[in-house]
Design a protein around this motif. Structure first.
Motif: not given
Length: 375
Positions: A66, A68, A74, A292, A294
């Protein structure tokens, strides 16, 4: 963009499952032709099937990375464009289906009741949109390797928001919450345009890297050169590239205007396969630790817009590999790395097995002169 259980109601999930099953059935038939379309296919399924299986494993690995795209959001590779360009659109659909199946069963990623939705959105839509756009571009651009990479960038970029739009349409028909469709569409397409840029870069770099060393292995690059036609076993096939060794004719004195030749010794793809597998293992087993954390685009939109209110726990939540970690391994780096390596290994084995069976069925069919596609 893995849709979990509970986002889409049961009737629409079933309809999407039927659609996905039909697409897979059609792709199984089409993949028989694609897996027998390149020069290396003369060596049999033991060469072409592992290459397609490798593409599935590579997509599995890159999907773990992943990246961002906005504050707290992400994205990750969907892979439909990459698979279609490397191994063909029908085989590409099968590659994504294999990846989604492995992710759902082993890693509790993407709902099992939503598997049809995910295959339709992430596999069928991305492949159809990307490959149609790719073929259109290569027909109007100059015949060159650069044109292939440029077309792959544009096709991959367009495929991601197209998939976001397809999900929104399915949500509009069978969503389990009452969030206005316009809000969902705006949010989904907006964030997935950004994710599409990352998808386009990854696709372009990967296609460009393979073309640089073995353009003959890239399905979408066929026709950059026009090879000599030879008759092998009564069937017209493309001769190997000029720098590849060829065996002597089986019977130089055979009567008739078109003597049968022995098998053409195309260059082995083993080095490409080994390099690709090692790369996938490193990405999944090591680089993925730095991905990431997120939420991805769909997760972020679901949280912000409230379409995840009725999300259900995954049926495989208790899997030893759930959430891309090995159960009872406390070290996060080792746990995630082992899970990634296991996932790549399982995907390449299952994918290669599927494509081997598909390719063998093609080999067992009566020979007929192939229709050759040009760029």
């Amino acid at each position: 963009m893995h849709v979990p259980d509970g986002f889409i109601n049961a009737p629409v999930s079933v309809a999407a499952g039927v659609t996905a099953a039909a697409a897979v059935a059609v792709s199984l038939r089409g993949a028989r032709r694609e897996l027998g379309a390149s020069p290396v296919a003369l060596a049999g399924a033991e060469r072409t099937a592992p290459l397609a299986g490798l593409v599935a494993a590579f997509i599995f690995a890159v999907q773990m990375l992943n990246f961002p795209v906005a504050a707290g959001t992400s994205g990750h590779l969907l892979g439909g464009a990459l698979a279609a360009i490397l191994v063909g659109p029908y085989t590409g659909v099968l590659c994504i289906a294999v990846v989604l199946l492995m992710q759902g069963i082993l890693f509790a990623d993407g709902g099992l009741t939503a598997l049809g939705v995910n295959i339709t959105v992430m596999g069928v839509v991305t492949v159809v949109v990307a490959y149609a756009l790719f073929r259109g571009l290569v027909k109007v651009l100059p015949r060159s390797r650069r044109s292939i990479t440029v077309a792959s960038f544009v096709a991959a970029l367009a495929s991601v928001p197209a998939a976001a739009g397809a999900f929104t349409l399915i949500y509009a028909i069978g969503g389990t919450t009452n969030v206005p469709v316009g809000k969902v569409l705006t949010a989904m397409v907006g964030v997935h345009v950004l994710i599409g840029i990352g998808e386009a870069v990854i696709t372009m770099l990967t296609v460009g890297a393979v073309i640089a060393v073995r353009p003959d292995l890239v399905y979408g690059a066929r026709g950059l050169s026009t090879p000599l036609k030879l008759r092998v076993g009564g069937e017209l096939v493309d001769a190997e590239p000029a720098d590849a060794p060829a065996l002597a004719p089986a019977s130089a004195s055979a009567p008739g205007p078109a003597p049968a030749l022995g098998p053409v010794a195309a260059r082995s793809p083993k080095k490409v396969w080994a390099t690709g597998l090692v790369t996938a293992l490193v990405l999944a087993g090591f680089v993925s630790f730095y991905a990431s954390a997120s939420p991805d685009g769909l997760e972020r939109v679901a949280t912000d817009q409230g379409i995840d209110e009725k999300v259900e726990e995954h049926a495989a939540a208790g899997s030893p590999l759930a959430d891309y970690g090995v159960k009872d391994v406390s070290n996060a780096r080792i746990s995630g790395g082992l899970a990634g390596v296991i996932g790549v290994g399982a995907t390449v084995v299952v994918g290669s097995g599927v494509f081997y069976v598909v390719r063998r069925r093609r080999t067992d069919e009566p020979a007929s002169a192939p229709v050759r596609e040009t760029v």
